[in-house]
Enzyme design. Structure first.
Site, mmCIF file in Angstrom:
data_model
loop_
_atom_site.group_PDB
_atom_site.id
_atom_site.type_symbol
_atom_site.label_atom_id
_atom_site.label_comp_id
_atom_site.label_asym_id
_atom_site.label_seq_id
_atom_site.Cartn_x
_atom_site.Cartn_y
_atom_site.Cartn_z
ATOM 1 N N LYS A 9 -47.219 74.457 10.536
ATOM 2 C CA LYS A 9 -46.541 74.695 11.794
ATOM 3 C C LYS A 9 -47.422 74.172 12.670
ATOM 4 O O LYS A 9 -48.567 73.645 12.640
ATOM 5 C CB LYS A 9 -46.584 76.119 11.974
ATOM 6 C CG LYS A 9 -45.479 76.656 11.037
ATOM 7 C CD LYS A 9 -45.501 78.398 11.174
ATOM 8 C CE LYS A 9 -44.258 78.924 10.458
ATOM 9 N NZ LYS A 9 -44.341 80.395 10.799
ATOM 10 N N TYR A 49 -33.608 77.804 11.821
ATOM 11 C CA TYR A 49 -33.442 79.202 11.942
ATOM 12 C C TYR A 49 -32.173 79.959 12.114
ATOM 13 O O TYR A 49 -32.222 80.845 13.008
ATOM 14 C CB TYR A 49 -34.481 79.476 13.045
ATOM 15 C CG TYR A 49 -36.047 79.228 12.596
ATOM 16 C CD1 TYR A 49 -36.650 79.852 11.639
ATOM 17 C CD2 TYR A 49 -36.637 78.146 13.183
ATOM 18 C CE1 TYR A 49 -38.048 79.475 11.159
ATOM 19 C CE2 TYR A 49 -38.027 77.864 12.944
ATOM 20 C CZ TYR A 49 -38.595 78.465 11.958
ATOM 21 O OH TYR A 49 -39.654 78.198 11.349
ATOM 22 N N ASN A 112 -48.860 81.575 12.298
ATOM 23 C CA ASN A 112 -49.509 81.881 10.947
ATOM 24 C C ASN A 112 -49.383 80.623 9.828
ATOM 25 O O ASN A 112 -49.072 80.776 8.741
ATOM 26 C CB ASN A 112 -48.248 82.978 10.220
ATOM 27 C CG ASN A 112 -46.804 82.505 10.081
ATOM 28 O OD1 ASN A 112 -46.449 81.379 10.257
ATOM 29 N ND2 ASN A 112 -46.109 83.531 9.717
ATOM 30 N N HIS A 115 -44.832 77.695 6.689
ATOM 31 C CA HIS A 115 -43.451 78.353 6.285
ATOM 32 C C HIS A 115 -43.266 77.846 4.974
ATOM 33 O O HIS A 115 -43.449 76.590 4.603
ATOM 34 C CB HIS A 115 -42.545 77.873 7.219
ATOM 35 C CG HIS A 115 -40.916 78.081 6.638
ATOM 36 N ND1 HIS A 115 -40.446 79.165 6.647
ATOM 37 C CD2 HIS A 115 -40.184 77.150 6.019
ATOM 38 C CE1 HIS A 115 -39.288 78.846 6.101
ATOM 39 N NE2 HIS A 115 -39.140 77.868 5.629
ATOM 40 N N GLU A 126 -33.114 74.334 3.169
ATOM 41 C CA GLU A 126 -33.940 73.757 4.157
ATOM 42 C C GLU A 126 -34.494 72.347 3.854
ATOM 43 O O GLU A 126 -34.856 71.797 4.453
ATOM 44 C CB GLU A 126 -35.043 74.930 3.918
ATOM 45 C CG GLU A 126 -34.674 76.282 4.487
ATOM 46 C CD GLU A 126 -36.000 77.191 4.281
ATOM 47 O OE1 GLU A 126 -36.960 76.886 3.914
ATOM 48 O OE2 GLU A 126 -35.789 78.280 4.839
#
Length: 138
Positions: A9, A49, A112, A115, A126
């Site tokens: 990320k 998403y 965080n 992913h 994905e």
């Protein structure tokens, strides 16, 4: 050989942790089958998403994920999905086990660092959002 999608990320990219994170995947025996650097836009985020559209955290999530470059990868190996998620640790870095990517590099539950797909079905969906078959080397 199982495949999974991983996204490094914007927070981890900005903090220069990409190489260290990739080394951790390779350190547990996973192989990179595809990798690219890109900036997610709102259209791509809405596809990735899709199941979160309309939830209160969707807009802040999209804002964060489109805020800077990401590294998208397909990792492969035996039990890759489970092994990657274990290596990532819990979403909240305060609850993540020592030595996990999120314990080492995440700052909070949203920023965080990484992913990963959570199931074979998610991985298949994905992976094909970010890569076409000619970009995956297995």
């Amino acid at each position: 050989m199982e495949k999974t999608l991983v996204l490094i990320k914007p927070d981890a990219f900005e903090a220069h942790h990409v190489g260290d994170i990739i080394k951790m995947y390779e350190g547990i025996g996973l192989r990179i089958a595809a990798m690219k650097l890109l900036q997610m836009d709102e259209r791509l985020a809405s596809i990735h998403y899709a199941e979160h559209i309309g939830r209160p955290y969707y807009e802040p999530l999209v804002s964060f994920m489109t805020s800077g470059p990401i590294v998208a990868m397909v990792l492969m190996g035996e039990d890759a999905i489970h092994r990657v998620r274990e290596l990532h640790g819990k979403t909240n870095p305060a609850e993540a086990a020592d030595g996990t990517i999120r314990k080492l590099y995440a700052t909070d539950g949203r920023k965080n660092a990484v992913h990963a797909s959570d199931s074979p079905e998610s991985a298949n969906r994905e992976i094909h959002i970010f890569f076409n078959e000619t970009e995956i080397y297995d």
